[in-house]
Design a protein around this motif. Structure first.
Motif: not given
Length: 288
Positions: A170-172, A248-257, A194-204
């Motif tokens: 895991p990234f964390l 579509e895969k990007a949205l799926q991975l973002g929801s998974q995170l 899209y910097s909607a889920h993974r980018a802001p979460q990992c940056a936090n």
């Protein structure tokens, strides 16, 4: 024999004197020169007579043809005033130039799909536009971290470091290692599709453990915004179907995170509750 009209030039300070001071035999006298033939000629700015007084052009018409007006004679660089006025009244010539427009390839308009449950960034995480990030990368002032996985098939940002947000580790868990690796960097920028889920979460997560002197940011709009603004992209696939599948895969991975984060938080909450229960003394009643 009929004599041609003669012209006599006199200075303004001598205008009141007799004009009979002309050379002898010229046949011009004061009585033969009408008053209306005295015409002042203003000196030109670039004339060689700039230091002299303005001159008078004196003309004498022939006695045989009194009905025909005489024509003043231009002296040196001096021109008649009415000639100057006519030149000033002429409209400037219009020169039409042909403008040629360079043919540029059309750019795709960035239309991000609906991304529900966007992750907000915490204080200390900036949002940078793609042109600013491109300039920072060109000058070597930042490191860009690409958090995507299979959706990288849409294209790559040249020079970005690939660290998947969803991996076996895991990234964390990897944040302390990454903080140590990029400790010498002035700025660390995270991006995904899209910097909607993974980018802001990992940056936090990274911001919470990084040094306060280091700047942390995300790429606004992610890779798709970078691509839409015409910045350099290394293409992996050219198929439209593959690009749509990557989105579509990007949205799926973002929801998974997001789901994994929610699970971790729920586990932490349950763990705190279990510790609180273990710390309670059986049979004790809280009077409060």
């Amino acid at each position: 024999a009929r004599q041609a009209p003669r012209t006599v030039i006199a200075h303004s300070q001598q205008a009141s004197a007799a004009i009979t001071a002309a050379p002898a035999g010229a046949g011009v006298s004061r009585s033969a020169t009408p008053q209306s033939s005295l015409q002042p000629v203003p000196p030109a700015g670039a004339s060689s007579h700039a230091g002299r007084s303005p001159a008078l052009v004196v003309t004498s018409a022939s006695t045989a043809q009194p009905s025909q007006p005489s024509t003043p004679v231009k002296v040196g660089h001096h021109a008649p005033q009415h000639h100057r006025a006519s030149l000033q009244q002429q409209p400037p010539r219009q020169i039409q130039l042909q403008h040629y427009q360079l043919q540029q390839p059309p750019k795709r308009v960035h239309m991000p799909p609906p991304c529900p449950n966007r992750v907000p960034t915490i204080p200390g995480v900036d949002h940078l536009d793609p042109p600013a990030v491109h300039d920072l990368m060109r000058r070597g002032k930042c490191v860009v971290v690409d958090l995507r996985g299979e959706d990288r098939a849409a294209g790559l940002i040249e020079g970005a470091v690939h660290v998947p947000a969803i991996d076996k580790v895991p990234f964390l868990t990897r944040v302390p290692e990454l903080v140590n690796r990029w400790s010498s960097e002035e700025l660390v920028i995270f991006t995904c599709q899209y910097s909607a889920h993974r980018a802001p979460q990992c940056a936090n997560w990274y911001r919470e453990q990084a040094s306060h002197s280091q700047q942390v940011a995300i790429l606004s709009g992610g890779f798709r915004q970078w691509e839409a603004m015409g910045l350099p992209v290394k293409q992996v696939t050219c198929s439209v179907a593959d690009a749509q599948a990557a989105d579509e895969k990007a949205l799926q991975l973002g929801s998974q995170l997001l789901q994994s984060v929610s699970t971790q938080r729920a586990a932490q909450t349950n763990g705190h509750c279990d510790e609180a229960r273990e710390g309670m003394i059986p049979g004790r009643v809280d009077d409060s």
